[in-house]
Enzyme design. Structure first.
Site, PDB file in Angstrom:
ATOM      1  N   ARG A 176      -4.114 -10.954   0.827  1.00  0.00           N
ATOM      2  CA  ARG A 176      -2.826 -11.643   0.736  1.00  0.00           C
ATOM      3  C   ARG A 176      -1.870 -11.002   1.730  1.00  0.00           C
ATOM      4  O   ARG A 176      -1.720  -9.778   1.762  1.00  0.00           O
ATOM      5  CB  ARG A 176      -2.228 -11.560  -0.671  1.00  0.00           C
ATOM      6  CG  ARG A 176      -0.901 -12.340  -0.727  1.00  0.00           C
ATOM      7  CD  ARG A 176      -0.353 -12.511  -2.103  1.00  0.00           C
ATOM      8  NE  ARG A 176       0.788 -13.433  -2.081  1.00  0.00           N
ATOM      9  CZ  ARG A 176       1.154 -14.196  -3.082  1.00  0.00           C
ATOM     10  NH1 ARG A 176       0.484 -14.166  -4.217  1.00  0.00           N
ATOM     11  NH2 ARG A 176       2.193 -14.997  -2.976  1.00  0.00           N
ATOM     12  N   ARG A 199       8.321 -28.027  -3.955  1.00  0.00           N
ATOM     13  CA  ARG A 199       9.171 -27.709  -2.788  1.00  0.00           C
ATOM     14  C   ARG A 199       9.946 -28.957  -2.341  1.00  0.00           C
ATOM     15  O   ARG A 199       9.578 -30.083  -2.698  1.00  0.00           O
ATOM     16  CB  ARG A 199       8.299 -27.199  -1.640  1.00  0.00           C
ATOM     17  CG  ARG A 199       7.710 -25.839  -1.982  1.00  0.00           C
ATOM     18  CD  ARG A 199       7.317 -25.062  -0.760  1.00  0.00           C
ATOM     19  NE  ARG A 199       6.895 -23.732  -1.181  1.00  0.00           N
ATOM     20  CZ  ARG A 199       6.619 -22.735  -0.374  1.00  0.00           C
ATOM     21  NH1 ARG A 199       6.717 -22.897   0.927  1.00  0.00           N
ATOM     22  NH2 ARG A 199       6.253 -21.565  -0.828  1.00  0.00           N
ATOM     23  N   ARG A 222       9.581 -16.572   5.566  1.00  0.00           N
ATOM     24  CA  ARG A 222      10.315 -15.356   5.952  1.00  0.00           C
ATOM     25  C   ARG A 222      10.206 -15.107   7.463  1.00  0.00           C
ATOM     26  O   ARG A 222      11.161 -14.688   8.106  1.00  0.00           O
ATOM     27  CB  ARG A 222       9.774 -14.141   5.176  1.00  0.00           C
ATOM     28  CG  ARG A 222      10.440 -13.980   3.821  1.00  0.00           C
ATOM     29  CD  ARG A 222       9.635 -13.106   2.905  1.00  0.00           C
ATOM     30  NE  ARG A 222       8.456 -13.814   2.420  1.00  0.00           N
ATOM     31  CZ  ARG A 222       7.437 -13.227   1.794  1.00  0.00           C
ATOM     32  NH1 ARG A 222       7.450 -11.931   1.617  1.00  0.00           N
ATOM     33  NH2 ARG A 222       6.438 -13.942   1.339  1.00  0.00           N
ATOM     34  N   ASP A 239       0.644 -16.030   3.217  1.00  0.00           N
ATOM     35  CA  ASP A 239       2.019 -16.011   2.718  1.00  0.00           C
ATOM     36  C   ASP A 239       2.956 -15.424   3.769  1.00  0.00           C
ATOM     37  O   ASP A 239       2.552 -14.572   4.554  1.00  0.00           O
ATOM     38  CB  ASP A 239       2.077 -15.177   1.423  1.00  0.00           C
ATOM     39  CG  ASP A 239       3.320 -15.475   0.605  1.00  0.00           C
ATOM     40  OD1 ASP A 239       4.087 -16.399   0.971  1.00  0.00           O
ATOM     41  OD2 ASP A 239       3.537 -14.777  -0.393  1.00  0.00           O
ATOM     42  N   GLY A 240       4.202 -15.888   3.762  1.00  0.00           N
ATOM     43  CA  GLY A 240       5.219 -15.300   4.625  1.00  0.00           C
ATOM     44  C   GLY A 240       5.691 -16.186   5.769  1.00  0.00           C
ATOM     45  O   GLY A 240       6.472 -15.740   6.610  1.00  0.00           O
ATOM     46  N   ARG A 285       0.103 -10.217  -5.784  1.00  0.00           N
ATOM     47  CA  ARG A 285      -0.367 -11.018  -6.919  1.00  0.00           C
ATOM     48  C   ARG A 285      -1.304 -12.107  -6.408  1.00  0.00           C
ATOM     49  O   ARG A 285      -1.347 -12.383  -5.209  1.00  0.00           O
ATOM     50  CB  ARG A 285       0.810 -11.621  -7.697  1.00  0.00           C
ATOM     51  CG  ARG A 285       1.740 -12.436  -6.849  1.00  0.00           C
ATOM     52  CD  ARG A 285       2.892 -13.057  -7.651  1.00  0.00           C
ATOM     53  NE  ARG A 285       3.792 -13.729  -6.733  1.00  0.00           N
ATOM     54  CZ  ARG A 285       4.853 -13.146  -6.157  1.00  0.00           C
ATOM     55  NH1 ARG A 285       5.165 -11.896  -6.442  1.00  0.00           N
ATOM     56  NH2 ARG A 285       5.604 -13.817  -5.307  1.00  0.00           N
ATOM     57  N   LEU A 286      -2.023 -12.734  -7.351  1.00  0.00           N
ATOM     58  CA  LEU A 286      -3.020 -13.738  -6.966  1.00  0.00           C
ATOM     59  C   LEU A 286      -2.482 -15.158  -7.014  1.00  0.00           C
ATOM     60  O   LEU A 286      -3.109 -16.082  -6.472  1.00  0.00           O
ATOM     61  CB  LEU A 286      -4.274 -13.623  -7.845  1.00  0.00           C
ATOM     62  CG  LEU A 286      -5.022 -12.286  -7.726  1.00  0.00           C
ATOM     63  CD1 LEU A 286      -6.285 -12.303  -8.572  1.00  0.00           C
ATOM     64  CD2 LEU A 286      -5.377 -11.985  -6.271  1.00  0.00           C
ATOM     65  N   LEU A 337     -19.860 -21.410   9.822  1.00  0.00           N
ATOM     66  CA  LEU A 337     -18.834 -21.027   8.834  1.00  0.00           C
ATOM     67  C   LEU A 337     -18.449 -22.240   7.989  1.00  0.00           C
ATOM     68  O   LEU A 337     -18.243 -23.327   8.529  1.00  0.00           O
ATOM     69  CB  LEU A 337     -17.587 -20.533   9.577  1.00  0.00           C
ATOM     70  CG  LEU A 337     -16.348 -20.265   8.718  1.00  0.00           C
ATOM     71  CD1 LEU A 337     -16.449 -18.918   8.022  1.00  0.00           C
ATOM     72  CD2 LEU A 337     -15.066 -20.299   9.560  1.00  0.00           C
ATOM     73  N   GLU A 361       1.681 -25.740  -7.346  1.00  0.00           N
ATOM     74  CA  GLU A 361       3.113 -25.450  -7.528  1.00  0.00           C
ATOM     75  C   GLU A 361       3.932 -25.848  -6.300  1.00  0.00           C
ATOM     76  O   GLU A 361       5.132 -26.115  -6.403  1.00  0.00           O
ATOM     77  CB  GLU A 361       3.320 -23.958  -7.837  1.00  0.00           C
ATOM     78  CG  GLU A 361       2.779 -23.508  -9.188  1.00  0.00           C
ATOM     79  CD  GLU A 361       1.250 -23.439  -9.273  1.00  0.00           C
ATOM     80  OE1 GLU A 361       0.606 -23.213  -8.230  1.00  0.00           O
ATOM     81  OE2 GLU A 361       0.702 -23.659 -10.379  1.00  0.00           O
ATOM     82  N   HIS A 391       5.638 -22.526   9.331  1.00  0.00           N
ATOM     83  CA  HIS A 391       4.368 -23.180   8.977  1.00  0.00           C
ATOM     84  C   HIS A 391       3.585 -23.567  10.236  1.00  0.00           C
ATOM     85  O   HIS A 391       2.366 -23.448  10.274  1.00  0.00           O
ATOM     86  CB  HIS A 391       4.633 -24.418   8.110  1.00  0.00           C
ATOM     87  CG  HIS A 391       5.231 -24.090   6.769  1.00  0.00           C
ATOM     88  ND1 HIS A 391       4.736 -23.090   5.956  1.00  0.00           N
ATOM     89  CD2 HIS A 391       6.277 -24.628   6.080  1.00  0.00           C
ATOM     90  CE1 HIS A 391       5.449 -23.033   4.834  1.00  0.00           C
ATOM     91  NE2 HIS A 391       6.390 -23.949   4.893  1.00  0.00           N
ATOM     92  N   TRP A 416       4.052 -28.533  -4.881  1.00  0.00           N
ATOM     93  CA  TRP A 416       4.605 -29.892  -5.025  1.00  0.00           C
ATOM     94  C   TRP A 416       6.076 -29.840  -5.418  1.00  0.00           C
ATOM     95  O   TRP A 416       6.800 -30.826  -5.270  1.00  0.00           O
ATOM     96  CB  TRP A 416       3.816 -30.699  -6.064  1.00  0.00           C
ATOM     97  CG  TRP A 416       2.452 -31.123  -5.601  1.00  0.00           C
ATOM     98  CD1 TRP A 416       1.258 -30.717  -6.138  1.00  0.00           C
ATOM     99  CD2 TRP A 416       2.116 -32.031  -4.541  1.00  0.00           C
ATOM    100  NE1 TRP A 416       0.215 -31.302  -5.460  1.00  0.00           N
ATOM    101  CE2 TRP A 416       0.709 -32.118  -4.478  1.00  0.00           C
ATOM    102  CE3 TRP A 416       2.872 -32.768  -3.624  1.00  0.00           C
ATOM    103  CZ2 TRP A 416       0.042 -32.918  -3.550  1.00  0.00           C
ATOM    104  CZ3 TRP A 416       2.196 -33.565  -2.700  1.00  0.00           C
ATOM    105  CH2 TRP A 416       0.802 -33.637  -2.665  1.00  0.00           C
TER     106      TRP A 416
HETATM  107  C1  FPP Z   1       3.269 -19.619   2.302  1.00  0.00           C
HETATM  108  O1  FPP Z   1       4.401 -19.322   3.036  1.00  0.00           O
HETATM  109  C2  FPP Z   1       2.497 -20.643   2.941  1.00  0.00           C
HETATM  110  C3  FPP Z   1       2.362 -21.919   2.473  1.00  0.00           C
HETATM  111  C4  FPP Z   1       2.972 -22.385   1.241  1.00  0.00           C
HETATM  112  C5  FPP Z   1       1.590 -22.922   3.191  1.00  0.00           C
HETATM  113  C6  FPP Z   1       0.514 -22.399   4.075  1.00  0.00           C
HETATM  114  C7  FPP Z   1       0.304 -23.409   5.088  1.00  0.00           C
HETATM  115  C8  FPP Z   1      -0.023 -23.193   6.365  1.00  0.00           C
HETATM  116  C9  FPP Z   1      -0.351 -21.891   6.956  1.00  0.00           C
HETATM  117  C10 FPP Z   1      -0.039 -24.346   7.295  1.00  0.00           C
HETATM  118  C11 FPP Z   1      -0.917 -25.494   6.889  1.00  0.00           C
HETATM  119  C12 FPP Z   1      -2.352 -25.136   6.900  1.00  0.00           C
HETATM  120  C13 FPP Z   1      -3.303 -25.885   7.486  1.00  0.00           C
HETATM  121  C14 FPP Z   1      -4.712 -25.488   7.305  1.00  0.00           C
HETATM  122  C15 FPP Z   1      -3.012 -27.034   8.325  1.00  0.00           C
HETATM  123  P1  FPP Z   1       5.830 -19.493   2.363  1.00  0.00           P
HETATM  124  O2  FPP Z   1       6.403 -20.773   2.832  1.00  0.00           O
HETATM  125  O3  FPP Z   1       5.701 -19.366   0.874  1.00  0.00           O
HETATM  126  O4  FPP Z   1       6.551 -18.260   2.965  1.00  0.00           O
HETATM  127  P2  FPP Z   1       7.727 -17.407   2.287  1.00  0.00           P
HETATM  128  O5  FPP Z   1       7.160 -16.812   1.018  1.00  0.00           O
HETATM  129  O6  FPP Z   1       8.035 -16.380   3.325  1.00  0.00           O
HETATM  130  O7  FPP Z   1       8.866 -18.366   2.049  1.00  0.00           O
END
Ligand code: FPP
Length: 253
Positions: free
Chosen positions: A189, A72, A25, A21-22, A195-196, A132, A68, A38, A70
């Protein structure tokens, strides 16, 4: 019980799960579009997979796209799917060289056909990897997974293939997408959220939880080491008393 003894004594998690996550931000702090976060997040995925192979972790589950997500904006969804496609192509040889076996969980029927095919190809090609197992959760939500399992089970009962009194935790687990995988020992996380968010809810019943303020694009081997050190200092009880745990440890020494 033997499994529990192993888990109590193991200083390294056999199965690590991460809610990445993050990214958004991280990008916002730099005045960049969300997709840059990303993109950087994918670099972190590559780093963390490497670090897990080196640490001897056997299973790594990454929450890459939730049911969820989807909701975005279309542009962000398309960009994430593009990054996934690139990841599969660019990491194929490295996964084969490093013994990384790819597995995908989630409601894959919602993904586009080319992505479904690319995922199935990557799973097949890497299926002999024995260092792995990298589990990508895509279009994944625990409630959805549990509901799909419940429907499968109900169907078997209605069709007379399953006696309802035979249904227990173990049988139920086999119907989840993770049916053949061990449960996570440690769940991380990033980004300060505590949270989960519908990730591996059933499977993480006894997982140790670790939350860090570090944003996913900044997460690295050193941050992973902090989480592993924290994990190794914890005492996993599985609902037992200290005396029972001590007796189990003495039995295995
Ligand atoms: C959360 O950050 C992250 C995601 C919703 C997507 C995670 C995806 C990747 C790390 C890239 C794709 C992965 C692979 C394996 C190719 P957020 O966008 O919710 O961040 P925020 O909470 O700061 O807005």
């Amino acid at each position: 019980m033997t499994d529990e003894i192993n888990m109590i004594k193991s200083p390294i998690p056999e199965h690590l799960a991460i809610i990445m996550d993050g990214n958004g931000r991280w990008a916002k702090q730099r005045g960049l579009p969300r997709i840059s976060g990303h993109q950087q997040g994918v670099e972190t995925v590559i780093r963390v997979v490497d670090a897990c192979v080196k640490q001897g972790i056997r299973y790594l589950s990454l929450f890459a796209f939730s049911s969820e997500n989807w909701g975005r904006p279309r542009q962000e969804i398309d960009a994430l799917m593009g990054l996934l496609t690139q990841f599969l192509a660019s990491q194929r040889q490295k996964m084969l060289d490093d013994g990384v076996r790819l597995r995908v969980i989630g409601d894959l029927s919602r993904l586009s056909e080319p992505i479904q095919t690319a995922l199935a190809d990557a799973e097949r090609e890497t299926s002999q990897g024995n260092a792995l197992t990298l589990i990508l959760a895509l279009s994944y939500g625990s409630r959805d997974e549990i509901m799909r399992a419940a429907k499968q089970i109900a169907r078997q009962v209605v069709e007379g293939d399953l006696d309802i009194d035979q249904l227990d935790n173990k049988t139920f687990s086999l119907h989840l997408d993770t049916g053949d995988l061990p449960e996570p020992d440690l769940m991380i996380r990033t980004s300060g959220e505590v949270r989960l968010s519908n990730f591996l809810l059933w499977q993480a019943a006894y997982a140790e939880l670790y939350f860090t303020d570090v944003l996913w694009p900044d997460f690295d081997a050193a941050e992973l080491q902090k989480a592993l050190d924290d994990y190794s200092s914890r005492k996993r009880r599985f609902g037992l008393t200290d005396e029972q745990l001590q007796a189990l440890e003495e039995k295995t020494n």
